[in-house]
Design an enzyme around this catalytic site. Structure first.
Site, PDB file in Angstrom:
ATOM      1  N   PHE A  54      39.139 -12.894 -36.489  1.00  0.00           N
ATOM      2  CA  PHE A  54      38.922 -12.590 -35.082  1.00  0.00           C
ATOM      3  C   PHE A  54      37.441 -12.747 -34.759  1.00  0.00           C
ATOM      4  O   PHE A  54      36.581 -12.237 -35.475  1.00  0.00           O
ATOM      5  CB  PHE A  54      39.375 -11.151 -34.826  1.00  0.00           C
ATOM      6  N   ASN A  94      38.412  -1.462 -34.066  1.00  0.00           N
ATOM      7  CA  ASN A  94      38.837  -2.395 -33.029  1.00  0.00           C
ATOM      8  C   ASN A  94      40.187  -2.933 -33.501  1.00  0.00           C
ATOM      9  O   ASN A  94      40.271  -3.997 -34.101  1.00  0.00           O
ATOM     10  CB  ASN A  94      37.818  -3.520 -32.858  1.00  0.00           C
ATOM     11  N   PRO A  95      41.258  -2.169 -33.257  1.00  0.00           N
ATOM     12  CA  PRO A  95      42.561  -2.491 -33.858  1.00  0.00           C
ATOM     13  C   PRO A  95      43.301  -3.557 -33.065  1.00  0.00           C
ATOM     14  O   PRO A  95      42.883  -3.937 -31.959  1.00  0.00           O
ATOM     15  CB  PRO A  95      43.301  -1.149 -33.758  1.00  0.00           C
TER      16      PRO A  95
END
Length: 279
Positions: A82, A184-185
């Site tokens: 990500f 920051n799931p």
């Protein structure tokens, strides 16, 4: 510049900036340094054109340059991880404020990805004992790479652990000892429309969080409650539309107090914070 027009026609949000950053990447200059660039040789022009074509096809800019800026760091990124966003920098700032003045606090970053949060905390609070947890086998290779790179730059080492943030046995040795848990799931609701850069290139394990986007957080709250010392702090990033639902979820858990939501620089709901109850 023809490249800017090409990117604009492709729907890229910041076509001129992206074109200049790609050209700077090819010729080894900053954007500011392009002002004095007189000429681009044929080889560089060909490489630049190929990168513009890929960006027009919505390959993330950071994948093309291999780097992502985050607070005071530049991190390596690429397929399988990500890409860290500027909005997450505010969560790091909040965590650092909670850690100010503490000697050797223990910090856990759940779902670390590139390591942006964990490595920024270690960089800006030297002596913090930071552990980065990542589940995705592809993403954790980037976590490890960036952690080693920061050690080479003399930052405080960050421990990298392969694990699931919802695992009831995760980091059992740290139970009740952690000062700050940050995450920051995955929080994008299943089926939500996202930009092509996200849909085609960000790893699914970092994105999708169930029907309302909060399934992973539901599983993670008990892990965070177990890890935190009484009075320790929890910070969780979320989607714009979860600024009410996530605080309500944290309150309902029962192990947290002082639940508060925070907005980003654009005024959008961005992350929820809380403290572990003293009891």
């Amino acid at each position: 510049m023809e490249a800017t027009r090409r990117l604009a026609d492709a729907g890229v949000e910041s076509p001129r900036v992206d074109a200049e950053l790609l050209l700077g990447h090819v010729v080894g200059r900053s954007r500011a340094g392009l002002v004095t660039l007189d000429d681009v040789d044929d080889d560089a022009a060909a490489r630049f054109g190929a990168l513009v074509d890929q960006r027009a096809d919505r390959v993330p800019l950071q994948h093309l340059t291999g780097r992502a800026a985050f607070r005071h760091l530049e991190l390596s990124v690429g397929p399988g991880v990500f890409v860290p966003r500027p909005e997450t920098e505010l969560l790091v700032e909040w965590a650092l404020e909670r850690l100010a003045g503490l000697d050797g606090p223990i910090v856990v970053d759940l779902g670390s990805g590139s390591g942006a949060i964990a490595l920024s905390i270690a960089h800006e609070h030297p002596g913090a004992r930071v552990t980065a947890v990542e589940r995705d086998p592809g993403a954790i290779e980037w976590t490890r790479h960036n952690a080693l790179e920061r050690v080479g730059k003399k930052d405080t080492p960050v421990g990298v652990v392969a694990g699931d943030m919802t695992d009831a046995a995760l980091l059992g040795e740290l139970d009740g000892r952690v000062e700050v848990v940050v995450s920051n799931p995955p929080y994008v609701p299943d089926g939500a429309r996202v930009p092509r850069e996200v849909a085609d290139h960000d790893p699914p394990l970092a994105l999708w969080g169930g029907p309302d986007g909060l399934d992973v957080v539901r599983g993670m709250l008990s892990v965070a409650a177990r890890l935190l010392r009484p009075g320790g702090y929890l910070g969780i990033e979320h989607a714009d539309q979860q600024g009410t639902a996530l605080p309500a979820l944290v309150r309902a858990h029962g192990a947290f107090t002082e639940v508060e939501d925070h907005v980003d620089l654009a005024g959008r709901p961005r992350f929820t914070t809380a403290r572990r109850t003293e009891g």
